[in-house]
Enzyme design. Structure first.
Site, PDB file in Angstrom:
ATOM      1  N   HIS A   1      32.772 -58.381  31.400  1.00 57.63           N
ATOM      2  CA  HIS A   1      33.702 -58.439  32.539  1.00 57.63           C
ATOM      3  C   HIS A   1      35.033 -57.835  32.070  1.00 57.63           C
ATOM      4  O   HIS A   1      36.001 -58.555  31.856  1.00 57.63           O
ATOM      5  CB  HIS A   1      33.858 -59.905  32.943  1.00 57.63           C
ATOM      6  CG  HIS A   1      34.571 -60.125  34.231  1.00 57.63           C
ATOM      7  ND1 HIS A   1      35.199 -61.306  34.551  1.00 57.63           N
ATOM      8  CD2 HIS A   1      34.776 -59.317  35.293  1.00 57.63           C
ATOM      9  CE1 HIS A   1      35.735 -61.224  35.748  1.00 57.63           C
ATOM     10  NE2 HIS A   1      35.501 -60.034  36.224  1.00 57.63           N
TER      11      HIS A   1
ATOM     12  N   ARG B   1      40.393 -58.274  50.116  1.00 58.16           N
ATOM     13  CA  ARG B   1      39.970 -57.217  49.195  1.00 58.16           C
ATOM     14  C   ARG B   1      40.075 -55.835  49.824  1.00 58.16           C
ATOM     15  O   ARG B   1      40.091 -55.690  51.037  1.00 58.16           O
ATOM     16  CB  ARG B   1      38.494 -57.447  48.818  1.00 58.16           C
ATOM     17  CG  ARG B   1      38.236 -58.749  48.090  1.00 58.16           C
ATOM     18  CD  ARG B   1      38.563 -58.629  46.633  1.00 58.16           C
ATOM     19  NE  ARG B   1      38.370 -59.876  45.899  1.00 58.16           N
ATOM     20  CZ  ARG B   1      38.047 -59.913  44.607  1.00 58.16           C
ATOM     21  NH1 ARG B   1      37.863 -58.810  43.925  1.00 58.16           N
ATOM     22  NH2 ARG B   1      37.928 -61.065  43.992  1.00 58.16           N
TER      23      ARG B   1
ATOM     24  N   LYS C   1      28.429 -58.261  40.411  1.00 56.17           N
ATOM     25  CA  LYS C   1      28.383 -59.403  39.487  1.00 56.17           C
ATOM     26  C   LYS C   1      26.938 -59.783  39.150  1.00 56.17           C
ATOM     27  O   LYS C   1      26.626 -60.132  38.008  1.00 56.17           O
ATOM     28  CB  LYS C   1      29.101 -60.601  40.095  1.00 56.17           C
ATOM     29  CG  LYS C   1      30.537 -60.322  40.487  1.00 56.17           C
ATOM     30  CD  LYS C   1      31.380 -59.935  39.310  1.00 56.17           C
ATOM     31  CE  LYS C   1      32.849 -59.844  39.688  1.00 56.17           C
ATOM     32  NZ  LYS C   1      33.667 -59.400  38.554  1.00 56.17           N
TER      33      LYS C   1
ATOM     34  N   TYR D   1      30.021 -62.053  51.417  1.00 54.46           N
ATOM     35  CA  TYR D   1      31.175 -61.768  50.556  1.00 54.46           C
ATOM     36  C   TYR D   1      30.758 -60.909  49.346  1.00 54.46           C
ATOM     37  O   TYR D   1      29.707 -61.139  48.749  1.00 54.46           O
ATOM     38  CB  TYR D   1      31.824 -63.085  50.067  1.00 54.46           C
ATOM     39  CG  TYR D   1      32.850 -62.787  49.012  1.00 54.46           C
ATOM     40  CD1 TYR D   1      34.086 -62.247  49.380  1.00 54.46           C
ATOM     41  CD2 TYR D   1      32.569 -62.939  47.662  1.00 54.46           C
ATOM     42  CE1 TYR D   1      35.009 -61.895  48.408  1.00 54.46           C
ATOM     43  CE2 TYR D   1      33.488 -62.587  46.687  1.00 54.46           C
ATOM     44  CZ  TYR D   1      34.710 -62.066  47.063  1.00 54.46           C
ATOM     45  OH  TYR D   1      35.614 -61.696  46.114  1.00 54.46           O
TER      46      TYR D   1
ATOM     47  N   ARG E   1      33.425 -65.894  45.891  1.00 52.25           N
ATOM     48  CA  ARG E   1      32.192 -66.231  45.189  1.00 52.25           C
ATOM     49  C   ARG E   1      31.977 -67.741  45.219  1.00 52.25           C
ATOM     50  O   ARG E   1      32.928 -68.511  45.299  1.00 52.25           O
ATOM     51  CB  ARG E   1      32.247 -65.754  43.733  1.00 52.25           C
ATOM     52  CG  ARG E   1      32.084 -64.258  43.580  1.00 52.25           C
ATOM     53  CD  ARG E   1      32.068 -63.840  42.131  1.00 52.25           C
ATOM     54  NE  ARG E   1      33.367 -63.946  41.518  1.00 52.25           N
ATOM     55  CZ  ARG E   1      33.771 -64.954  40.755  1.00 52.25           C
ATOM     56  NH1 ARG E   1      32.940 -65.960  40.492  1.00 52.25           N
ATOM     57  NH2 ARG E   1      34.979 -64.988  40.241  1.00 52.25           N
TER      58      ARG E   1
ATOM     59  N   SER F   1      38.941 -63.416  36.813  1.00 54.21           N
ATOM     60  CA  SER F   1      39.145 -62.796  38.128  1.00 54.21           C
ATOM     61  C   SER F   1      40.577 -63.017  38.610  1.00 54.21           C
ATOM     62  O   SER F   1      41.143 -64.102  38.430  1.00 54.21           O
ATOM     63  CB  SER F   1      38.188 -63.416  39.130  1.00 54.21           C
ATOM     64  OG  SER F   1      36.887 -63.392  38.607  1.00 54.21           O
TER      65      SER F   1
ATOM     66  N   ASP G   1      36.700 -53.434  36.220  1.00 52.37           N
ATOM     67  CA  ASP G   1      36.073 -54.762  36.298  1.00 52.37           C
ATOM     68  C   ASP G   1      34.917 -54.971  35.314  1.00 52.37           C
ATOM     69  O   ASP G   1      34.765 -56.064  34.801  1.00 52.37           O
ATOM     70  CB  ASP G   1      35.578 -55.004  37.730  1.00 52.37           C
ATOM     71  CG  ASP G   1      35.257 -56.460  38.005  1.00 52.37           C
ATOM     72  OD1 ASP G   1      36.022 -57.328  37.544  1.00 52.37           O
ATOM     73  OD2 ASP G   1      34.246 -56.736  38.669  1.00 52.37           O
TER      74      ASP G   1
ATOM     75  N   CYS H   1      43.447 -61.774  37.642  1.00 51.66           N
ATOM     76  CA  CYS H   1      44.516 -61.890  36.637  1.00 51.66           C
ATOM     77  C   CYS H   1      45.105 -60.525  36.315  1.00 51.66           C
ATOM     78  O   CYS H   1      45.688 -60.339  35.249  1.00 51.66           O
ATOM     79  CB  CYS H   1      43.986 -62.510  35.354  1.00 51.66           C
ATOM     80  SG  CYS H   1      43.710 -64.271  35.478  1.00 51.66           S
TER      81      CYS H   1
HETATM   82  C1  OXD Z   1      35.812 -61.100  40.553  1.00 50.32           C
HETATM   83  C2  OXD Z   1      35.780 -59.744  41.125  1.00 50.32           C
HETATM   84  O1  OXD Z   1      35.781 -62.086  41.312  1.00 50.32           O
HETATM   85  O2  OXD Z   1      35.896 -58.794  40.341  1.00 50.32           O
HETATM   86  O3  OXD Z   1      35.871 -61.209  39.320  1.00 50.32           O
HETATM   87  O4  OXD Z   1      35.609 -59.590  42.344  1.00 50.32           O
HETATM   88 MN    MN Z   2      35.775 -59.361  38.298  1.00 47.55          MN
END
Ligand code: OXD
Ligand code: MN
Length: 593
Positions: A237, A377, A217, A208, A80, A259, A288, A261
């Site tokens: 989130h 990913r 998002k 991306y 991002r 993100s 998420d 974590c």
């Molecule tokens: C993030 C995702 O970047 O969930 O938070 O992809």
């Molecule tokens: Mn996320």
């Protein structure tokens, strides 16, 4: 393909606002053809075949990974881009200090110039989608126009996409408009623009996930948070996980972490053997995003608006997340992972095999850095997860018993504490901080304030956002208890104090015991701290290390409070009314049983 239409063919929709918007976009972007996506398997297979033919996708080993594909993105387009992401509201103040702002007219001018003629030689795909169960009153719909078949395929995995979504959109008569083009994939010609007042998104120059899968998002967080504020709900989130105890009762927990974590790992947690044998089960509703709304009973009811997982591959292993590993053995799109010599996907932390090719397709050479991109990913349908909860399809959602905030903190933050009440819990979420990760471009490992893990995703002024959270505390509300956890505390030598992963269930067990009023707690500096717990029992870790993980150091806490004060000073004005009401960390009564 049956659904390819010439530019002048009639749009297959009865909704004139949708048909005319597609026409307008086509007139601006000049695609060779328009394709309305129906979400069918046939359409998906054809898209994959087309991408294999033009090299966008590489088929992975069909014996070990049937139906799996690798996409290698442009090396400059791997995460991002918060510095190129804008919220464009008429009033600059409304976007807040937490967003980059641009005036809507200026943003439209810029984006129109970029989009002009950008789809020449490409197909324009119209992707109707529904965020949330197709028949849920909590769900919201959108339409993404894109020139990327990779985006279409990912949207099919990540959302309820196609004919059924289109029917709902036609019934409702409104939808979020998302326009996306890969453009030239030039970082200097890349913008992710949000127009919450128009319920629209425009994204140019990136393929991306977080920049291009607009349902995620952009819609489900930035635009939805704006809608949620207007309509009295929350777009967060957060993962949603169901914890079933040996008596068969399930509590649903929503948890916000920045993100990368470990949200996906926690959402798919496998109980440690002793817990499994005792009958504990874990059910994954989402990993998420969580949309929550007060029900008639005063509880918060939540849905996962997504239908798939776009998870971080590096670090995913049989130890960290066996459920994820099982679900990505088939029918998965991988992005920017490495390959073994027999064309299996590979990443750091998976196992000790040697990769043959790195994420850019070069023969693997450690001198070039990690084999897989740190933000590599997988995209996969949620139902493939062995712990997938059928309640993920429940139109009413699930009732939330506890909200958990957490960050990646080497020091200061204890393994767990409980906020004293809702108001204090909002303060705890608002002052949350974490070390930065590879999910966004920029330096990794800096501590930054990330309120409710929404710093990159809240579509409006944080001060108004905190006030919105506080507004849920009204007569009749049966709000969840709020907690804070830190799985990442380290000792002086830099070693983790807590084993994490499946063992985190021990902490969730304590959280549930607090929700049920079964255990006491003592009032400490940050909030209520565990008195009785099973954290170290049979854990195989020195109980002194667990005690250290639970400890709060006065000096570190004072530094933390100064950092929090600085954060409030930065978001002054609108947050001031909240700051003034924040509880002090002293002088509160310990909870009774
Ligand atoms: C993030 C995702 O970047 O969930 O938070 O992809
Ligand atoms: Mn996320």
């Amino acid at each position: 393909m049956n659904a390819v239409l010439e530019l002048d063919a009639a749009a297959p929709t009865s909704l004139s606002t949708l048909a005319s918007w597609v026409e307008e976009v086509a007139a601006l972007t000049c695609p060779d053809a328009i394709r309305w996506c129906d979400g069918s398997q046939r359409e998906y297979d054809a898209l994959l075949a087309g991408m294999e033919a033009d090299g966008t996708l590489i088929a992975l080993n069909p014996d070990t990974h049937p139906g799996c594909w690798l996409h290698r993105s442009d090396p400059e387009d791997v995460a991002r881009v918060e510095h190129l992401t804008f919220v464009c509201t008429r009033d600059a103040e409304a976007a807040g200090p937490n967003n980059q702002w641009m005036a809507p007219d200026q943003a439209h001018g810029k984006m129109d110039a970029l989009f002009a003629g950008c789809m020449r030689g490409r197909i324009l795909y119209v992707v109707p989608y529904c965020m949330g169960p197709i028949d849920s009153p909590l769900s919201r719909c959108g339409v993404e126009i894109t020139d990327s078949p990779y985006v279409v395929a990912n949207m099919r995995l990540m959302t309820r996409m196609g004919a059924q979504a289109l029917q709902r959109i036609e019934r409702e008569g409104h939808f979020v408009r998302g326009l996306h083009s890969l453009g030239e994939l030039d970082p200097d010609r890349r913008f992710i623009m949000h127009f919450p007042e128009e319920l629209s998104i425009q994204s140019y120059g990136s393929g991306y996930g977080g920049n291009a899968l607009l349902g995620k998002k952009c819609h489900a967080l930035r635009i939805a948070s704006w809608q949620a504020r207007e309509e009295g709900w929350l777009a967060e989130h957060m993962l949603i996980v169901g914890i079933e105890n040996p008596q068969g009762d399930t509590h649903y927990i929503a948890a916000a972490f920045p993100s990368a974590c470990g949200k996906t790992n926690l959402a798919m947690l496998v109980p440690p053997p002793a817990y499994r044998e005792a009958g504990w089960k874990v059910w994954t509703v989402g990993d998420d995003i969580c949309w929550m709304r007060p029900g008639p009973d005063g509880q918060l009811w939540a849905i996962n608006p997504e239908a798939g997982y776009f998870g971080v591959a590096p670090g995913t292993s049989a130890k960290s997340n066996p459920n994820a590993l099982a679900m990505i053995q088939r029918d998965t799109i991988y992005t920017n992972v490495a390959l073994t010599d027999d064309c299996q996907p590979w990443w750091e932390g998976l196992d000790d095999r040697a990769p043959a090719f790195d994420w850019q397709g070069r023969p693997y050479d450690p001198a070039n850095g990690p084999a897989a991109h740190p933000n590599a990913r997988f995209t996969v349908a949620a139902r493939q997860c062995p712990s997938w909860s059928p309640r993920a399809e429940d139109p009413q959602g699930v009732p939330i018993s506890a909200i958990v905030f957490g960050g990646r903190r080497a020091t200061t933050m204890p393994l767990v504490f409980e906020a004293r009440d809702w108001r204090h819990g909002v303060f705890v979420g608002a002052t949350m901080a974490s070390e930065t990760t590879a999910a966004a471009t920029g330096q990794v490992g800096l501590v930054r304030r990330d309120p409710m893990a929404m710093k990159p995703f809240c579509g409006y002024h944080f001060g108004d956002y905190f006030a919105h959270w506080l507004s849920f505390d009204e007569p009749g509300a049966r709000l969840p208890k709020i907690f804070h956890v830190n799985w990442f505390r380290k000792d002086a030598d830099g070693n983790f104090l807590w084993p994490g992963f499946g063992e985190n269930l021990r902490v969730l067990e304590w959280i549930i015991a607090r929700v049920e009023g079964r255990v006491g707690a003592e009032d400490g500096l940050p909030g209520f701290m565990p008195l009785e717990h099973h954290f170290a029992e049979g854990l195989g870790v020195d109980p002194d290390r667990v005690a250290l993980a639970l400890q709060v150091d006065q000096g570190e806490w004072a530094i933390e409070q100064r950092a929090q004060d600085q954060f409030w000073a930065e978001s002054r004005d609108r947050s001031a009314r909240f700051d003034a009401s924040a509880p002090s960390s002293e002088g509160e009564e310990a909870t009774e049983l």
